[in-house]
Design an enzyme around this catalytic site. Structure first.
Site, PDB file in Angstrom:
ATOM      1  N   CYS A 282       9.256  35.040  81.717  1.00 39.55           N
ATOM      2  CA  CYS A 282      10.282  34.471  80.624  1.00 39.55           C
ATOM      3  C   CYS A 282      10.475  35.353  79.393  1.00 39.55           C
ATOM      4  CB  CYS A 282       9.960  32.888  80.392  1.00 39.55           C
ATOM      5  SG  CYS A 282      10.728  32.230  79.052  1.00 39.55           S
TER       6      CYS A 282
ATOM      7  N   CYS B 155      10.688  33.425  76.170  1.00 42.47           N
ATOM      8  CA  CYS B 155       9.366  33.157  75.657  1.00 42.47           C
ATOM      9  C   CYS B 155       8.525  34.401  74.983  1.00 42.47           C
ATOM     10  CB  CYS B 155       8.260  32.524  76.926  1.00 42.47           C
ATOM     11  SG  CYS B 155       8.778  31.179  77.864  1.00 42.47           S
TER      12      CYS B 155
END
Length: 297
Positions: free
Chosen positions: A43, A46
């Site tokens: 991600c 993230c």
């Protein structure tokens, strides 16, 4: 920016396992707010969120904890835990940040969050009453209403005369307003073990030092005409300290150390060390302490 690169905040971060969610999130949040970060290695948002979280952890100095839950952890039990939690919270994508306070979920944020938005949410659960008063006072001062700020603080102190944090605010504000005699009385009455009391005491010492230096305008003119005048640069650093221009003060003192350690018997370096003690955990301290160390070695 990895967690291991910031050992000073590593103790504020916990990796969620299949067995510790209740303890490190729910239970810990009853004493200290916890920000639960649900993330995954693939991600990119993230990864972009992590430096922001690290910065906030460092700035808030333990006022909140970070718990990290890897949605694709090698342990299938952790994966199931993440899936169940996301379903419970009605979260369908990551990164997801869950703010837990007092054992309860108080906010759920999905996607990459702005630093300012996170800071606003954290302030709601981490600011003490004294912090909130300080925020009001700082806003009044920023609006050019310093006298009104002092009046507000003194009104509150009538009701809470033994509140050390408010007394500390009063001392700093009096110094800022140039009411030195009143500030001295307040500072001398501060308990020796009051956290932060060393800062107004140190600033008062600098004000006493400033009585023997030239006015700032004169120092500025001298330094512009003679950049290698260490005495002028040293006096400018003191003026900058009094005006809370700490970065400029450090730069000037470091310049003196670089060019002449013998000046004032190593006075520039000693003054830097004194400022380090005064500022405590301020991020500037770590930066300039490292620069001073590199210069010395």
């Amino acid at each position: 920016m990895s967690i291991t690169e910031q050992p000073n905040i590593a103790g504020l971060i916990t990796e969620i396992t299949a067995d510790n969610l209740q303890q490190v999130v729910t239970e810990v949040s009853k004493e200290t707010p916890v920000l639960l970060d649900i993330w995954a290695e693939w991600c990119q948002p993230c990864k972009a969120q992590l430096p922001i979280l690290m910065k906030l952890l460092e700035e808030y100095q333990g006022k909140f904890r970070l718990a990290k839950l890897n949605a694709e952890d090698p342990d299938p039990r952790v994966q199931r835990l993440a899936q169940d939690l996301m379903m419970q919270l009605q979260v369908r994508s990551i990164p997801a940040l869950v703010l837990v306070h007092g054992g309860q979920v108080v906010n759920v944020m999905v996607g990459l969050q702005k630093e300012a938005d996170l800071r606003a949410l954290l302030d709601e659960v981490t600011m003490s009453p004294a912090d909130r008063i300080q925020q009001q006072i700082e806003q009044l001062v920023a609006d050019g209403q310093a006298e009104q700020a002092l009046q507000l603080l003194q009104q509150i102190l009538v009701e809470e005369p033994n509140n050390g944090e408010l007394q500390l605010l009063q001392a700093n504000l009096l110094l800022q307003l140039g009411q030195i005699d009143n500030a001295r009385q307040v500072i001398e009455a501060l308990p020796d073990d009051l956290p932060g009391a060393e800062q107004p005491k140190a600033k008062l010492a600098f004000l006493d030092m400033a009585q023997d230096i030239a006015p700032r305008a004169q120092v500025t003119t001298q330094l512009e005409a003679h950049p290698d005048d260490h005495e002028a640069r040293y006096q400018m650093a003191i003026h900058q300290v009094l005006s809370d221009e700490m970065e400029g003060a450090f730069e000037n003192l470091l310049e003196i150390v670089r060019k002449d350690r013998a000046f004032r018997e190593d006075g520039a370096r000693l003054l830097m060390l004194r400022l380090f003690n005064q500022l405590g955990a301020d991020p500037l301290v770590r930066r300039f302490r490292n620069r001073l160390f590199s210069l010395m070695h």
